[in-house]
Design an enzyme around this catalytic site. Sequence first.
Site, mmCIF file in Angstrom:
data_model
loop_
_atom_site.group_PDB
_atom_site.id
_atom_site.type_symbol
_atom_site.label_atom_id
_atom_site.label_comp_id
_atom_site.label_asym_id
_atom_site.label_seq_id
_atom_site.Cartn_x
_atom_site.Cartn_y
_atom_site.Cartn_z
ATOM 1 N N HIS A 41 0.851 -1.206 0.000
ATOM 2 C CA HIS A 41 0.000 0.000 0.000
ATOM 3 C C HIS A 41 0.879 1.247 0.000
ATOM 4 O O HIS A 41 1.486 1.590 1.013
ATOM 5 C CB HIS A 41 -0.934 0.016 1.213
ATOM 6 C CG HIS A 41 -1.943 1.119 1.138
ATOM 7 N ND1 HIS A 41 -3.296 0.882 0.993
ATOM 8 C CD2 HIS A 41 -1.807 2.465 1.149
ATOM 9 C CE1 HIS A 41 -3.944 2.032 0.940
ATOM 10 N NE2 HIS A 41 -3.047 3.015 1.032
ATOM 11 N N HIS A 64 -9.402 1.812 -0.269
ATOM 12 C CA HIS A 64 -9.211 2.533 0.982
ATOM 13 C C HIS A 64 -10.568 2.426 1.678
ATOM 14 O O HIS A 64 -11.559 2.972 1.168
ATOM 15 C CB HIS A 64 -8.895 4.001 0.731
ATOM 16 C CG HIS A 64 -7.479 4.273 0.348
ATOM 17 N ND1 HIS A 64 -6.923 3.820 -0.800
ATOM 18 C CD2 HIS A 64 -6.508 4.964 1.011
ATOM 19 C CE1 HIS A 64 -5.655 4.220 -0.851
ATOM 20 N NE2 HIS A 64 -5.378 4.914 0.233
ATOM 21 N N GLN A 77 -9.177 9.502 -5.457
ATOM 22 C CA GLN A 77 -8.871 10.186 -4.187
ATOM 23 C C GLN A 77 -10.017 11.082 -3.700
ATOM 24 O O GLN A 77 -10.307 11.155 -2.512
ATOM 25 C CB GLN A 77 -7.597 11.024 -4.363
ATOM 26 C CG GLN A 77 -7.253 11.944 -3.208
ATOM 27 C CD GLN A 77 -6.696 11.206 -2.011
ATOM 28 O OE1 GLN A 77 -5.559 10.768 -2.015
ATOM 29 N NE2 GLN A 77 -7.514 11.042 -0.969
ATOM 30 N N HIS A 95 1.623 5.358 -2.106
ATOM 31 C CA HIS A 95 1.165 6.435 -3.005
ATOM 32 C C HIS A 95 2.388 7.043 -3.677
ATOM 33 O O HIS A 95 2.971 8.007 -3.179
ATOM 34 C CB HIS A 95 0.389 7.503 -2.219
ATOM 35 C CG HIS A 95 -0.902 6.988 -1.669
ATOM 36 N ND1 HIS A 95 -2.104 7.133 -2.331
ATOM 37 C CD2 HIS A 95 -1.164 6.270 -0.550
ATOM 38 C CE1 HIS A 95 -3.063 6.551 -1.620
ATOM 39 N NE2 HIS A 95 -2.518 6.011 -0.531
ATOM 40 N N GLU A 138 -11.265 4.498 6.482
ATOM 41 C CA GLU A 138 -10.109 5.156 7.113
ATOM 42 C C GLU A 138 -10.636 6.326 7.929
ATOM 43 O O GLU A 138 -10.530 7.494 7.552
ATOM 44 C CB GLU A 138 -9.091 5.625 6.063
ATOM 45 C CG GLU A 138 -7.790 6.107 6.712
ATOM 46 C CD GLU A 138 -6.784 6.653 5.718
ATOM 47 O OE1 GLU A 138 -7.092 6.715 4.516
ATOM 48 O OE2 GLU A 138 -5.676 7.027 6.161
ATOM 49 N N ASP A 166 2.316 3.159 2.965
ATOM 50 C CA ASP A 166 1.318 4.176 2.610
ATOM 51 C C ASP A 166 1.966 5.454 2.071
ATOM 52 O O ASP A 166 1.696 5.851 0.954
ATOM 53 C CB ASP A 166 0.407 4.494 3.809
ATOM 54 C CG ASP A 166 -0.941 5.082 3.396
ATOM 55 O OD1 ASP A 166 -1.170 5.246 2.184
ATOM 56 O OD2 ASP A 166 -1.766 5.369 4.280
HETATM 57 FE FE FE2 Z 1 -3.423 5.144 1.189
#
Ligand code: FE2
Length: 429
Positions: free
Chosen positions: A57, A210, A152, A59, A213, A309
């Site tokens: 995971h 995702h 996103q 970005h 969260e 992440d």
């Molecule tokens: Fe993430």
Amino acid sequence: MFDVKITDATLPDGRTGIDIGVKSGQIVAVEHKLGGDAGEIIDAGGLLVSPPFVDCHFHMDATLSVGQPRFNESGRLLDGIRIWGELKPLLTHEAVIDRALRYCDLAVTQGLLAIRTHVDICDERLLGVEALLEVKKRVAPYIDLQLVAFPQDGYYRYPGAVDLLKRALDLGVDVVGGIPHFERTMADGTASVRALCEIAAERGLMIDLHCDETDDPLSRHIETLAFESLRLGLGGRSTGSHLTSMHSMDNYYVSKLLPLIAEAGVAAIANPLINIGIQGRHDTYPKRRGMTRVPELLAHGVTVAFGHDCVMDPWYSLGQGDMLEVASMGLHVAQMTSRTAMRQCFAAVTTEPAKILNLKGYGLDVGCKADMVLLQAVDTIEAIRLKATRLAVIKGGKVIARTPNRTSALHLAGRPARVDPASYAPKLD
Ligand code: FE2
């Protein structure tokens, strides 16, 4: 005759004194006192040889952008999303590629040779998608890079995201992503999970959302993800990332949810560094830890992995691609301190994420790819304790990175002249 022979290795399963023979980029023998010549011999000296680290995971479109256009002073998730939104129109194809390649250099030195990165598709230009597809091609000789189409700003909330996600998949992005807790309503979030699961089923793709969260105990999109995965037969290729609301959920509800996740074959990814940094921000004291229920998920037979992440981006200013730092934080936050649980934390950054990514030829068995890391530690627990130096990183039987071993000179009368941190391992029979 082998191309390479790694001698006197300790393996993650505890076997010691093992030799590994490599030919044509593959592991062809794993045994004690392996006979036969080799073009090159790498003496592990009794230290740990592991398959490479895997980050399930990440970005990569945002990595190394910290401070652009400003720092996230509050440290909150939504402020991070806002700052990323300010940077997005300023991104260039070249700048995204340059940052990503620099991160991959760092990753290789850390023995991190497989990464699943989410890439933001909420941009009409799909600039990040095109840049990371290019990066994927360029790093293919040394890193398995898997891309997730990540809306996103919301699959339904961002105008055009439904079409942009489809376009990203058409361009060759590997995995379906989503962010149900960021949709405008719980109902929209639920609908997005259903729609995204259907896309994954139709296209025969993996899905990694995702999911929840948030500290809101009523954020239950994982239930929908599990149910839809069951309905559509996505077991084994469906993943819920973060799942932080599970930390705060009612225990009775969780007792029903855990078996559903296991039955559906949905994997779970916790991101310990980010979860401990971002969750609980609305709390005074006591402050919740926010990470999902890792030991309980494991006890139900769910595949659980730890992801990094973020590294130096709007959500997290620190990090260096060190999956042992991630494992260490996960161990502490989940209080996984037994010998067995500490070994599970090592598996959570190696074998378990490899399962989630469906990596082929991963491992140290005969027939696997000759990809491995020699660590300055005698076993997996010690590797976490020391964030052990990656003495050698091997890809397809070739050493692609080396770091000198970490010993310190000590200038104290009557004490040893050098200190090797790996020599402090407990002596066990
Ligand atoms: Fe993430």
